[in-house]
Design a protein around this motif. Sequence first.
Motif, PDB file in Angstrom:
ATOM      1  N   ILE A  59      -5.562   7.922  -0.519  1.00  0.00           N
ATOM      2  CA  ILE A  59      -5.436   8.519  -2.000  1.00  0.00           C
ATOM      3  C   ILE A  59      -4.636   9.767  -2.306  1.00  0.00           C
ATOM      4  N   ARG A  60      -4.224  10.434  -1.017  1.00  0.00           N
ATOM      5  CA  ARG A  60      -3.105  11.310  -1.328  1.00  0.00           C
ATOM      6  C   ARG A  60      -1.684  10.656  -1.583  1.00  0.00           C
ATOM      7  N   ALA A  61      -1.541   9.483  -1.041  1.00  0.00           N
ATOM      8  CA  ALA A  61      -0.313   8.721  -1.163  1.00  0.00           C
ATOM      9  C   ALA A  61      -0.416   8.192  -2.780  1.00  0.00           C
ATOM     10  N   MET A  62      -1.286   7.814  -3.084  1.00  0.00           N
ATOM     11  CA  MET A  62      -1.411   7.357  -4.645  1.00  0.00           C
ATOM     12  C   MET A  62      -0.961   8.396  -5.400  1.00  0.00           C
ATOM     13  N   GLU A  63      -1.405   9.703  -5.036  1.00  0.00           N
ATOM     14  CA  GLU A  63      -1.214  10.832  -6.038  1.00  0.00           C
ATOM     15  C   GLU A  63       0.180  11.048  -5.885  1.00  0.00           C
ATOM     16  N   ARG A  64       1.143  10.775  -4.929  1.00  0.00           N
ATOM     17  CA  ARG A  64       2.287  11.500  -5.040  1.00  0.00           C
ATOM     18  C   ARG A  64       3.426  10.347  -5.025  1.00  0.00           C
ATOM     19  N   SER A  65       2.939   9.006  -4.712  1.00  0.00           N
ATOM     20  CA  SER A  65       4.111   7.993  -4.580  1.00  0.00           C
ATOM     21  C   SER A  65       4.000   6.996  -5.987  1.00  0.00           C
ATOM     22  N   GLU A  66       5.103   6.294  -6.298  1.00  0.00           N
ATOM     23  CA  GLU A  66       5.007   5.626  -7.504  1.00  0.00           C
ATOM     24  C   GLU A  66       4.875   4.184  -6.722  1.00  0.00           C
ATOM     25  N   LEU A  67       4.948   3.970  -5.604  1.00  0.00           N
ATOM     26  CA  LEU A  67       4.632   2.471  -4.930  1.00  0.00           C
ATOM     27  C   LEU A  67       4.072   2.894  -3.725  1.00  0.00           C
ATOM     28  N   VAL A  68       2.722   2.354  -3.480  1.00  0.00           N
ATOM     29  CA  VAL A  68       2.008   2.580  -2.519  1.00  0.00           C
ATOM     30  C   VAL A  68       1.301   1.095  -1.806  1.00  0.00           C
ATOM     31  N   PHE A  69       1.585   1.016  -0.630  1.00  0.00           N
ATOM     32  CA  PHE A  69       1.202  -0.147   0.138  1.00  0.00           C
ATOM     33  C   PHE A  69      -0.041   0.413   1.115  1.00  0.00           C
ATOM     34  N   GLY A  70      -1.343  -0.406   0.934  1.00  0.00           N
ATOM     35  CA  GLY A  70      -2.446  -0.252   1.621  1.00  0.00           C
ATOM     36  C   GLY A  70      -2.488  -1.358   2.384  1.00  0.00           C
TER      37      GLY A  70
ATOM     38  N   VAL B 122       8.151   5.483  -1.882  1.00  0.00           N
ATOM     39  CA  VAL B 122       7.347   4.273  -1.246  1.00  0.00           C
ATOM     40  C   VAL B 122       6.541   4.820   0.042  1.00  0.00           C
ATOM     41  N   SER B 123       5.289   4.651  -0.286  1.00  0.00           N
ATOM     42  CA  SER B 123       4.310   5.094   1.020  1.00  0.00           C
ATOM     43  C   SER B 123       3.582   3.882   1.205  1.00  0.00           C
ATOM     44  N   VAL B 124       3.358   3.970   2.647  1.00  0.00           N
ATOM     45  CA  VAL B 124       2.890   2.828   3.549  1.00  0.00           C
ATOM     46  C   VAL B 124       1.498   3.470   4.148  1.00  0.00           C
ATOM     47  N   VAL B 125       0.318   2.815   3.888  1.00  0.00           N
ATOM     48  CA  VAL B 125      -0.691   3.526   4.802  1.00  0.00           C
ATOM     49  C   VAL B 125      -1.397   2.438   5.271  1.00  0.00           C
ATOM     50  N   ARG B 126      -1.401   2.457   6.681  1.00  0.00           N
ATOM     51  CA  ARG B 126      -2.054   1.346   7.439  1.00  0.00           C
ATOM     52  C   ARG B 126      -3.766   1.749   7.783  1.00  0.00           C
ATOM     53  N   PHE B 127      -4.512   0.828   7.614  1.00  0.00           N
ATOM     54  CA  PHE B 127      -5.629   0.826   7.920  1.00  0.00           C
ATOM     55  C   PHE B 127      -6.121   0.166   9.258  1.00  0.00           C
ATOM     56  N   LYS B 128      -7.287   0.584  10.089  1.00  0.00           N
ATOM     57  CA  LYS B 128      -7.505  -0.108  11.126  1.00  0.00           C
ATOM     58  C   LYS B 128      -8.751  -0.513  11.281  1.00  0.00           C
ATOM     59  N   ASP B 129      -9.649  -0.854  12.140  1.00  0.00           N
ATOM     60  CA  ASP B 129     -10.849  -1.570  12.445  1.00  0.00           C
ATOM     61  C   ASP B 129     -11.814  -0.282  12.403  1.00  0.00           C
ATOM     62  N   VAL B 130     -11.299   1.037  12.640  1.00  0.00           N
ATOM     63  CA  VAL B 130     -11.992   2.316  12.666  1.00  0.00           C
ATOM     64  C   VAL B 130     -12.501   2.772  11.328  1.00  0.00           C
ATOM     65  N   ASP B 131     -11.326   2.161  10.270  1.00  0.00           N
ATOM     66  CA  ASP B 131     -11.633   2.471   8.981  1.00  0.00           C
ATOM     67  C   ASP B 131     -12.830   1.737   8.146  1.00  0.00           C
ATOM     68  N   VAL B 132     -12.944   0.764   8.767  1.00  0.00           N
ATOM     69  CA  VAL B 132     -14.038  -0.139   8.068  1.00  0.00           C
ATOM     70  C   VAL B 132     -15.131   0.526   7.863  1.00  0.00           C
ATOM     71  N   VAL B 133     -15.738   0.486   6.320  1.00  0.00           N
ATOM     72  CA  VAL B 133     -16.598   1.222   5.734  1.00  0.00           C
ATOM     73  C   VAL B 133     -17.681   0.471   5.336  1.00  0.00           C
ATOM     74  N   ARG B 134     -17.742  -0.925   5.432  1.00  0.00           N
ATOM     75  CA  ARG B 134     -18.798  -1.876   5.095  1.00  0.00           C
ATOM     76  C   ARG B 134     -19.838  -1.714   6.514  1.00  0.00           C
TER      77      ARG B 134
END
Length: 351
Positions: free
Chosen positions: A145-156, A313-325
């Motif tokens: 969310i912070r990356a989306m607030e500050r960067s024009e291009l964000v990779f999730g 450009v910001s890149v945010v990498r999610f892992k299995d510990v971030d699964v919220v389902r």
Amino acid sequence: MNGHELMTTSPRQSKPPETDANHFVLTFENNRYASELFGQFDQNLKLLEQRLQVDARARGNSVVITGDVVATNQARRALDYLYGRLQSGGSVELSDVEGAIRMAVAADDQLSLPTMERKAKLSMTQISTRKKTIAARTPTQDAYIRAMERSELVFGVGPAGTGKTYLAVAYAAQLLERGAVDRIILSRPAVEAGERLGFLPGDMKEKVDPYLRPLYDALYDMMPGDKVERAITAGVIEIAPLAFMRGRTLANAAVILDEAQNTTSMQMKMFLTRLGENGRMIVTGDPSQIDLPRGVKSGLVEALHILQGVEGVSVVRFKDVDVVRHPMVARIVRAYESQNAVQDESEHMDR
């Protein structure tokens, strides 16, 4: 602090300080909020007990928490945050409790300096629209969310169930409501995952709608249904396959490309170069679920390599510990990742 705290500590000489027994009482002034905080049949407190290995017992509008010093402080911070959420007009679901616990644990994990204060309140970034407010549930979501607030291009980038697409659509809806952009453009590559697009019934829109359904679902969660329909009719919200982006300049728009792992190199370059003045782009995908034909390079994988270190450009990498389902999803992701690691090692040894 939102809850009034009475604490007693019973040190045990046979154990180091970080495992001392801790016991305190949190009292919340508003009885109705306290009831909502504890949950139906105290289900929120039970989740707290399960995740943090503490004992949490409700007594009227108070809760008595007993357990390890670190864990009980994590429980206190989580409850304090959730009570503040109720005070500000929000609600508390089990998923919110899960998120507060994750953030409280992560805050302790990130403390490396003795001067850092363990009792500081939790601070989670939020996305707010008129219909809904979403708070980050993991440190990676917070960074996203912070990356989306500050960067024009964000990779999730990362596995399913981590909230990549949902948060991106929510952020776009927030920008639209605030007047920061004039329109939202949501896109996906129409790549079959075992099915054949040509055999689906209907015209082109009806054929591609199933591929774009997750984007619709997220929109309806964030905005009233009638407003979404009017915005789509007026072209303020556009949901289209990636192929429809060619030749356009997307100015004053929040643009989201979902399932980007299924773009080719040429498609990804085409999409990224559509960015116009006052535009925001968010690209989401899972490199472990590429459905492109064998031998075709993923545009997402290539872009992550080429654009590394590029300003804006910001890149945010999610892992299995971030699964919220459902927790089972995280276990499934880990099982597949372990299997893929074994296969990669086997292929490397065969060379």
